[in-house]
Design a protein around this motif. Structure first.
Motif, PDB file in Angstrom:
ATOM      1  N   LEU A  19       0.822  -1.207   0.000  1.00  0.00           N
ATOM      2  CA  LEU A  19       0.000   0.000   0.000  1.00  0.00           C
ATOM      3  C   LEU A  19       0.859   1.263   0.000  1.00  0.00           C
ATOM      4  N   LYS A  25       1.183   7.270   3.388  1.00  0.00           N
ATOM      5  CA  LYS A  25      -0.177   7.197   3.925  1.00  0.00           C
ATOM      6  C   LYS A  25      -0.096   7.267   5.446  1.00  0.00           C
ATOM      7  N   LEU A  30      -4.369   3.661   5.975  1.00  0.00           N
ATOM      8  CA  LEU A  30      -3.932   2.276   5.745  1.00  0.00           C
ATOM      9  C   LEU A  30      -4.994   1.284   6.197  1.00  0.00           C
ATOM     10  N   ALA A  33      -7.754   1.351   3.591  1.00  0.00           N
ATOM     11  CA  ALA A  33      -7.324   0.755   2.322  1.00  0.00           C
ATOM     12  C   ALA A  33      -7.229  -0.764   2.437  1.00  0.00           C
ATOM     13  N   GLN A  37      -9.663  -2.587  -0.098  1.00  0.00           N
ATOM     14  CA  GLN A  37      -9.030  -3.215  -1.251  1.00  0.00           C
ATOM     15  C   GLN A  37      -8.978  -4.734  -1.163  1.00  0.00           C
TER      16      GLN A  37
END
Length: 120
Positions: A19, A25, A30, A33, A37
């Motif tokens: 990531l 980030k 995080l 995500a 994701q």
């Protein structure tokens, strides 16, 4: 489906490094995500993520920096170091090998294309 603790120990660090490959980030970013994701498979809370980040930092794989956010508050952003990029490449190659082995054993669907060493 949540990944069991032992699998998460191996998958979590490489997922975070991946990531960060696209840029710095902050922690909550995080967490979001990872959940979004991976359709929740690699979902982890902040109480799991921050010790993982501290560990990656102590290994020299990521670097923190304080930056102002849009609302003027400071946030701690994490970015990959050169060492982190090398580790990500090595870990990616290992995950591809494991994936191919599992596919050969019939654990993964045979309809999925075999991954090559250079693909992520």
């Amino acid at each position: 489906m949540r990944v069991e603790r032992e699998l998460m120990r191996g998958a979590g660090p490489v997922a975070v490094l991946k990531l960060l490959e696209d840029g710095a980030k902050y922690g909550y970013e995080l967490v979001e995500a990872l959940s979004e994701q991976t359709d929740g498979v690699l979902n982890m809370g902040q109480s799991t993520l921050y010790p993982l980040l501290y560990n990656l930092e102590s290994q020299g794989l990521i670097r923190p920096s304080w930056q102002k956010s849009g609302n003027g508050r400071k946030r701690k952003y994490y970015s990959l170091t050169a060492k982190g990029k090398k580790r990500l490449a090595n870990d990616t190659a290992q995950w591809i090998a494991v994936t191919n082995a599992m596919q050969s054993l019939g654990i993964l669907s045979g309809s999925q294309p075999k991954l090559q060493g250079g693909e992520a």
